[in-house]
Design a protein around this motif. Structure first.
Motif, mmCIF file in Angstrom:
data_model
loop_
_atom_site.group_PDB
_atom_site.id
_atom_site.type_symbol
_atom_site.label_atom_id
_atom_site.label_comp_id
_atom_site.label_asym_id
_atom_site.label_seq_id
_atom_site.Cartn_x
_atom_site.Cartn_y
_atom_site.Cartn_z
ATOM 1 N N ASP A 36 42.839 31.081 31.156
ATOM 2 C CA ASP A 36 42.552 31.339 29.672
ATOM 3 C C ASP A 36 42.752 30.197 28.652
ATOM 4 O O ASP A 36 43.503 30.332 27.770
ATOM 5 N N ASP A 52 27.709 34.199 38.709
ATOM 6 C CA ASP A 52 28.959 34.662 38.307
ATOM 7 C C ASP A 52 29.492 35.822 39.343
ATOM 8 O O ASP A 52 29.981 36.904 38.681
ATOM 9 N N TYR A 79 32.279 36.140 40.722
ATOM 10 C CA TYR A 79 33.724 36.191 40.440
ATOM 11 C C TYR A 79 33.841 37.279 39.367
ATOM 12 O O TYR A 79 34.580 38.149 39.559
ATOM 13 N N GLN A 80 33.184 36.978 38.464
ATOM 14 C CA GLN A 80 33.149 37.830 37.213
ATOM 15 C C GLN A 80 32.407 39.414 37.481
ATOM 16 O O GLN A 80 33.131 40.466 37.037
ATOM 17 N N GLN A 81 31.421 39.319 38.418
ATOM 18 C CA GLN A 81 31.106 40.418 38.917
ATOM 19 C C GLN A 81 32.046 41.331 39.679
ATOM 20 O O GLN A 81 32.105 42.322 39.720
ATOM 21 N N SER A 140 35.012 40.948 39.843
ATOM 22 C CA SER A 140 36.281 41.540 39.024
ATOM 23 C C SER A 140 35.807 42.931 38.085
ATOM 24 O O SER A 140 36.733 43.723 37.682
ATOM 25 N N SER A 141 34.610 42.769 37.573
ATOM 26 C CA SER A 141 34.184 43.724 36.612
ATOM 27 C C SER A 141 33.722 44.843 37.391
ATOM 28 O O SER A 141 33.199 45.845 36.785
ATOM 29 N N LYS A 142 33.732 44.835 38.810
ATOM 30 C CA LYS A 142 33.387 45.949 39.646
ATOM 31 C C LYS A 142 31.828 46.201 39.648
ATOM 32 O O LYS A 142 31.127 47.105 39.914
ATOM 33 N N GLN A 143 31.068 45.048 39.091
ATOM 34 C CA GLN A 143 29.579 45.289 39.114
ATOM 35 C C GLN A 143 28.861 45.093 40.436
ATOM 36 O O GLN A 143 28.081 45.504 41.080
ATOM 37 N N LYS A 190 30.487 44.327 44.899
ATOM 38 C CA LYS A 190 31.574 44.154 45.753
ATOM 39 C C LYS A 190 31.521 43.058 46.851
ATOM 40 O O LYS A 190 30.105 42.807 47.240
ATOM 41 N N ASN A 229 38.275 32.080 38.018
ATOM 42 C CA ASN A 229 37.296 32.448 39.102
ATOM 43 C C ASN A 229 38.371 32.974 40.326
ATOM 44 O O ASN A 229 38.657 32.169 41.232
ATOM 45 N N SER A 271 43.126 46.856 42.980
ATOM 46 C CA SER A 271 42.549 47.138 41.486
ATOM 47 C C SER A 271 43.570 47.647 40.852
ATOM 48 O O SER A 271 44.328 48.650 41.282
#
Lengths: 425, 289
Positions: free
Chosen positions: A137, A216, A218-220, A222-225, A227, A387, A425
């Motif tokens: 952050d 991206d 890690y972002q995908q 964590s946002s569940k876009q 697996k 990440n 999650s």
């Protein structure tokens, strides 16, 4: 005659004692929310470090000696883990209210960060390796000495020549074809092992292609876009085919990491996927064959070399609960910026840092070239900074990949890892 | 008043030790099992029975539970059988027997971690046995690389490392068997087999109970040998309950969940130990009656 002690009052007394003791034990932890005390300019700084065959306690004591000499009255006390490692020792020390001032090996994540000192305002941190990628952050908690390259394939050049392979493979199809040729030439194509090695190798191999296909990732995740299992399925299927074709030893899970290294360095295997710390082992072993290293190949059609998986070498953090904040920060600054200290740590554990290439072995120089040529450096597995995957991912992934050897299909492995991710999650 | 003080001064130190070393940790585990403590946070949240509910849904924990029970059941039987068998073999006063007793007890003196590393060097894919097999042109045996073989290897090494204690306990028990009874059986023309089953074994009943309970409790807590021999693998197939508790607690930062597993393991261990002790006591009463 003594009278009976079985009276309700005594039971109540015992219960009260237990409650008091439990409460005292529960409250006795060092969960201080303050930012530590500035402390004196002299005194003791306790540093919890990782102890390995390369990084012995006497090595650490020798490393900090110049710091102690330059700061009279300062004593850096090196503390070895009392558990199986730093990761399980630190919670024990925190719970006992006996936390060290500095901790080496761990990197800040959302669980650890609240216990660590925010180093963002320290200007010197900006020039340390991977500091931005490891920030959480936007705040700097962890600083390191160097980098560990992860996505490396060490190979037996003599075996490649004997198998008729003219150049290191650039994509995974070429890698698979090379394995076939190595097998035909009488070599075990890819050396692997049980322990942590099985899953780690597949993660290391996957870094360039996954990071190219999903910049991206890690972002995908964590946002569940996306697996983990689904995105890794093509690699799992490829690995499954390697097991079926005998490109890895079907009994490899009965080997430990040292056994795998010995096998590879004795010339029995063609390739060994491992991080840059293997350079030190390989240099020391002086194998009888010509040993080389190439960047892990990408998927066919992707640019090569692809992004390189990297992790921070020798990460340091200062605990928020320290009573010697200024001295602790000064020590950590010295450890990651003093040229002699940095050089020593890089050489001792086979790590890398730009500007520190003079003393590299020929194999080390090849790794540095791979790091320099990588278009991007990416996190791996549980990752760090922004990440990250849930704690325990690496271990769960390792078990899942190992189950390919025990008869599970790639699809079942992918489903298992996605199910585990779902439970976190 | 003086009598009370005397009692307190005698019982007090032991009571304090008992409370601090046993009661407090158990109470603390119980408390932590009702929280989501990650090992670091200052204020773990109270989650009620959530960790226990998660435990009933965790395929990995359930599998580790079954593996532990299998190790405990098979291991306990083997430890007793081998312990008694070897005790009978070395139950003499000769120097050779004294030597063999030391040899049999020796594995127990070694650290379990050392034992694990030692046997992994023997049974591993590139180990002594497989090295010899491959030098003779034979196939490698998957002692540690196949889930079933790995579990069998783990149990075998546990028995090898632990049965020295059982031998010692049975040897002590054999000294208590009445020589008069043995002599009477011999005079009555009983065979060695009949003497063993009708005289020796019933006399050893209390020792058998102690052996069974001690072995069971020890094996239910199997951890260090798993770490050094199989690492819980392959593919997590030899993870025991104790191994998983440590794994979840420190690798997954889930000390609350790990504590719930500890509490359940403690209850199962106590329950099984009590059950075995009671069954044995009933059997002993049957023999005596």
């Amino acid at each position: 005659m003594a009278r009976s002690v079985r009276k309700p009052g005594r039971k109540l007394g015992l219960l009260t004692s237990v409650v008091i003791l439990v409460g005292a034990a529960g409250c006795g932890g060092g969960f201080s929310d303050d930012k530590g005390a500035a402390g004196d300019s002299t005194g003791e700084v306790r540093m919890l470090v990782n102890i390995t065959p390369n990084l012995t306690k006497s090595y650490w004591e020798g490393l900090v000696k110049p710091f102690e000499d330059a700061n009279p009255g300062v004593d850096v006390k090196i503390e070895a883990p009392t558990g199986s490692g730093v990761k399980d020792t630190l919670p024990q020390l925190l719970a006992a209210g006996n936390a060290p001032d500095v901790v080496e090996t761990l990197m800040a994540d959302k669980v650890l960060a609240p216990q660590m000192l925010d180093l963002t305002d320290q200007a010197w941190t900006k020039d340390t390796p991977l500091v931005e990628q490891a920030s959480l952050d936007g705040k700097v908690y962890t600083v390191g000495v160097g980098q560990q390259a992860q996505s490396l394939v060490f190979y037996n050049k003599d075996a490649f020549i004997k198998a008729g392979i003219s150049a290191p493979p650039k994509d995974l199809d070429e890698l698979t074809a090379a394995m076939g040729k190595l097998k035909a030439a009488g070599y075990l194509p890819l050396q692997t092992a049980g322990d942590y090695v099985t899953g780690l190798q597949l993660l290391q191999l996957s870094d360039p292609s996954i990071a190219t296909k999903y910049p991206d990732w890690y972002q995908q995740i964590s946002s569940k876009q996306a697996k983990v299992g689904e995105t890794m399925l093509p690699l799992l299927e490829r690995y499954e085919s390697w097991i079926k074709n005998g490109y890895v030893d079907k009994n490899a899970l009965g080997l430990k990491d040292v056994g795998a290294q010995t096998n590879f360095l004795s010339g029995k295997a063609g390739m060994y996927i491992m991080g840059s710390w293997f350079v030190r082992t390989a240099d020391d072993a002086k194998p009888k064959f010509d040993l080389g290293v190439f960047a892990a190949p990408t998927e066919a059609g992707q640019p090569s070399p692809g992004p390189q998986g990297v992790t921070m070498a020798a990460p340091y953090m200062v605990l928020k609960s320290t009573k010697q904040r200024d001295l602790s920060v000064k020590l950590v600054q010295w450890l990651v910026t003093d040229k002699t200290a940095v050089q020593s740590q890089l050489a001792q554990d086979g790590n890398f840092r730009k500007g520190y290439t003079d003393k590299l072995s020929p194999l080390g120089k090849q790794v540095q070239d791979i790091l320099d040529q990588a278009p991007k450096q990416v996190a791996q597995g549980e990752g760090y900074g922004a990440n990250t995957l849930p704690q325990g991912f690496n271990g769960e992934w390792n078990k899942a990949v190992q189950s390919l050897y025990t008869g599970k299909s790639a699809k079942a492995v992918a489903t298992r890892i996605d199910s585990w991710m779902g439970s976190k999650s | 008043m003086r009598a009370r003080l005397t009692t307190l001064s005698m019982v007090g130190p032991a009571l304090v030790l008992f409370v601090v070393m046993l009661v407090v940790p158990v109470c603390l585990s119980l408390y932590l099992s009702l929280t989501d403590w990650d090992g670091y946070s200052a204020n773990p949240a109270f989650v009620g029975l959530k960790n226990y509910v998660s435990l009933t849904h965790s395929a990995e924990a359930i599998r580790a539970g079954w593996v532990t029970l299998l190790i405990a059941a098979v291991g306990t039987v083997l430890l007793s059988v081998f312990g008694l068998g070897f005790a009978l073999l070395v139950n003499g006063a000769s120097r050779l027997n004294a030597f063999f007793r030391i040899v049999l007890f020796y594995p127990h003196v070694l650290s379990a971690l050392v034992v694990g590393f030692l046997w992994s060097a023997v049974l591993g894919t590139s180990g002594v046995v497989n090295g010899w097999l491959t030098s003779k042109g034979a196939e490698v045996l998957p002692f540690l690389s196949d889930p079933k073989w790995a579990l069998a290897s783990l149990i075998a090494v546990l028995v090898w490392a632990g049965f020295g204690v059982n031998v010692v306990l049975y040897l002590a028990g054999l000294q208590t068997v009445s020589k008069d009874l043995l002599e009477a059986a011999h005079i009555d023309g009983a065979s060695k087999r009949q003497t063993f089953f009708n005289v020796t074994l019933p006399a050893l009943a209390p020792v058998v109970t102690v052996n069974l309970v001690l072995s069971l409790v020890t094996l239910l807590k199997t951890y260090d040998l798993v770490v050094s021999l199989t690492g819980g693998g392959p593919a997590g197939s030899t993870q025991t309950a104790a191994y998983l508790i440590l794994w979840d607690s420190f690798h997954n930062n889930a000390l609350g969940f790990g504590s719930a597993q500890s509490v359940v393991l403690m209850l199962i261990t106590a329950g099984l130990a009590l059950t075995v002790a009671r069954l044995r006591a009933r059997a002993d009463r049957g023999v005596q009656g």
